[in-house]
Design an enzyme around this catalytic site. Sequence first.
Site, PDB file in Angstrom:
ATOM      1  N   TRP A  54      81.531 -14.656  39.215  1.00 40.46           N
ATOM      2  CA  TRP A  54      80.427 -14.811  38.468  1.00 40.46           C
ATOM      3  C   TRP A  54      80.677 -14.628  36.769  1.00 40.46           C
ATOM      4  O   TRP A  54      81.849 -13.978  36.626  1.00 40.46           O
ATOM      5  CB  TRP A  54      79.538 -13.266  38.435  1.00 40.46           C
ATOM      6  CG  TRP A  54      78.152 -13.115  37.708  1.00 40.46           C
ATOM      7  CD1 TRP A  54      78.378 -12.492  36.371  1.00 40.46           C
ATOM      8  CD2 TRP A  54      77.139 -13.699  37.448  1.00 40.46           C
ATOM      9  NE1 TRP A  54      77.283 -12.728  35.667  1.00 40.46           N
ATOM     10  CE2 TRP A  54      76.566 -13.465  36.434  1.00 40.46           C
ATOM     11  CE3 TRP A  54      76.268 -14.652  38.420  1.00 40.46           C
ATOM     12  CZ2 TRP A  54      75.212 -14.056  35.911  1.00 40.46           C
ATOM     13  CZ3 TRP A  54      75.021 -14.982  38.219  1.00 40.46           C
ATOM     14  CH2 TRP A  54      74.652 -14.829  36.968  1.00 40.46           C
TER      15      TRP A  54
ATOM     16  N   GLN B  20      81.504 -12.388  29.961  1.00 44.27           N
ATOM     17  CA  GLN B  20      81.028 -11.292  30.922  1.00 44.27           C
ATOM     18  C   GLN B  20      81.317 -11.999  32.393  1.00 44.27           C
ATOM     19  O   GLN B  20      80.910 -13.020  32.790  1.00 44.27           O
ATOM     20  CB  GLN B  20      79.362 -11.427  30.872  1.00 44.27           C
ATOM     21  CG  GLN B  20      79.028 -10.802  29.493  1.00 44.27           C
ATOM     22  CD  GLN B  20      79.033  -9.285  29.554  1.00 44.27           C
ATOM     23  OE1 GLN B  20      78.330  -8.590  30.025  1.00 44.27           O
ATOM     24  NE2 GLN B  20      80.081  -8.675  28.718  1.00 44.27           N
TER      25      GLN B  20
ATOM     26  N   ARG C  18      71.740  -3.025  22.839  1.00 48.75           N
ATOM     27  CA  ARG C  18      72.812  -3.674  23.279  1.00 48.75           C
ATOM     28  C   ARG C  18      73.258  -5.109  22.599  1.00 48.75           C
ATOM     29  O   ARG C  18      72.378  -5.706  22.007  1.00 48.75           O
ATOM     30  CB  ARG C  18      72.895  -4.203  24.794  1.00 48.75           C
ATOM     31  CG  ARG C  18      71.681  -5.081  25.257  1.00 48.75           C
ATOM     32  CD  ARG C  18      71.676  -5.271  26.462  1.00 48.75           C
ATOM     33  NE  ARG C  18      70.827  -6.068  26.961  1.00 48.75           N
ATOM     34  CZ  ARG C  18      69.630  -5.736  27.605  1.00 48.75           C
ATOM     35  NH1 ARG C  18      69.261  -4.559  27.468  1.00 48.75           N
ATOM     36  NH2 ARG C  18      68.637  -6.654  27.858  1.00 48.75           N
TER      37      ARG C  18
ATOM     38  N   ASN D 126      78.852 -14.767  32.955  1.00 52.21           N
ATOM     39  CA  ASN D 126      77.468 -14.872  32.091  1.00 52.21           C
ATOM     40  C   ASN D 126      77.986 -15.043  30.675  1.00 52.21           C
ATOM     41  O   ASN D 126      78.906 -15.937  30.244  1.00 52.21           O
ATOM     42  CB  ASN D 126      76.534 -14.090  32.291  1.00 52.21           C
ATOM     43  CG  ASN D 126      76.669 -12.552  32.270  1.00 52.21           C
ATOM     44  OD1 ASN D 126      77.269 -12.102  32.983  1.00 52.21           O
ATOM     45  ND2 ASN D 126      76.054 -11.967  31.593  1.00 52.21           N
ATOM     46  N   ASP D 127      77.481 -14.334  29.664  1.00 57.64           N
ATOM     47  CA  ASP D 127      77.719 -14.592  28.021  1.00 57.64           C
ATOM     48  C   ASP D 127      79.026 -15.040  27.773  1.00 57.64           C
ATOM     49  O   ASP D 127      80.135 -13.919  28.105  1.00 57.64           O
ATOM     50  CB  ASP D 127      77.237 -13.258  27.512  1.00 57.64           C
ATOM     51  CG  ASP D 127      75.771 -12.743  27.980  1.00 57.64           C
ATOM     52  OD1 ASP D 127      75.039 -13.437  28.657  1.00 57.64           O
ATOM     53  OD2 ASP D 127      75.359 -11.796  27.285  1.00 57.64           O
TER      54      ASP D 127
END
Length: 487
Positions: A33, A52, A155, A35-36
């Site tokens: 995986w 991420q 966050r 992400n950002d």
Amino acid sequence: MSRATPAPRSNPRIPAARDPHRPRFHFLAPRNWLNDPNGLIQWQGQYHLFYQHNPKAAVWGQIYWGHAVSPDLVHWSDLPLALAPSPDGPDCDGCWSGVTVNHSGVPTLIYTGVGQGQQRPCVATSTDGLLTWQKSTCNPVIAGPPAGFAAAGFRDHSVWQQDGAWYMLIGSGEQHGRGTLFLYRSQNLLDWEYLHPFTNGAEHQRFALFTGEMWECPSFLALGDRHILLISACNTGQEDFTAAFTGDYRDLHFTPTALEKLDYGNRYFYAPQTFADSTGRTLMIGWVKEGRSIPAQVRAGWAGVMSLPKSLYLDTAGRLCQAFVPELQHLRQDGASWQELSLTDGQPVELLSDTGRQFELEGIFTPGSARRTLLALLRSPDGAEETRLVLDWSEQTLTLDRSRSSRHRNVEKTPYSAPLPADAAKPYRLHVFVDASIIEVLVNGRAAITSRVYPTASAGCAVTLLAEGGQTGVQNLQIWKIAPVWD
Ligand code: DQQ
């Protein structure tokens, strides 16, 4: 400073050739995986991209920071994982998004530690050129959201230096369901003083109505004589998207005056980060989400891709624009070009019968008398699959039509539309990159649509053009095959 739990090395890469939907010139995690994008910085000439990452599965989970480095924003080398959750630390459940800053020569990460049911800022530094990171013993450096706010989240960080101090924005949402950002100040990145909500007043309330309950991943930047604030709008009641505010920055307050979507692919272009490089450019990379089911992601063994790097700039009217970085031109291989194409109503023209799945297309499209110009990409030999870009001259829109992009039934096929930039004097310059399952589209640097398609045909991939409702023209059309950067 305490040493981090030794980070596992990054996994070996899944060979791109094994999976026709795995992009070959976009950055993606070796496997599992992503992400950002996080901590984007140019350090001693090298571009560093952190991200991420769940190194253990192709789904979001306990998040680490992956790390890669590039000399040119195009060719990337994997480095060991940069941050791992510390079992007894404030980030025991995950190291969420953050940034890298140069603190008097010391590379310093500010990220969100997630643990004990809380989201709190943490700091880590490196003494070996950004390879390994030592977490501060002061973590978390802020105990929680400012008193008096029932913050929905706390966050993600945007950090800059101004008049000898460090300033930081933290993403949040207020109790009445509107996104907000908290502004803090520090001298040393460890002791922080809360100042106030960064945006406020009637304008904020008006815009906040459309931008969700939580503002994630802020990025505040000066561009020319303007100030731009990017936020990822979460829980909007519709689809998440990246919002770009233009506004006035005065006395440490930002008053938004205009709001637009940074990318009309909505949720597919999310959590972008920006940074300045030594050429003075403001560069941006975003996370491109998947459009297929979680079981399909798990079967593939990977999920999530970074967008191609783009630069941000203002046009002569002071509007925010984007351009793919010119470094990508080094990947161009065989090309084909057409100087002047004239299209007759209802008569399709096949330009190429097989582009492959990695290509770039650029051309100047003129409306003529036509109602619409249709560009079909990734068209299978039997015509059953194709991804259409529709320039609707009467509606003044650009639409990405994915309804026939894939024979698979469980992939997303909703269309996305962007307003065509209203520049009467300017021709419409269309710029497209296709890479296996990603399509990135830009018109005149203003109308951006990023999305995912999953064609199943193993051969073919034609490009055709069609005019509807009249005659239309295309000038200087060029299509290049793009070289892979992986394998
Ligand atoms: N992803 C991170 C958060 C951020 C969100 C967690 C945005 O820090 O708010 O992986 O995609």
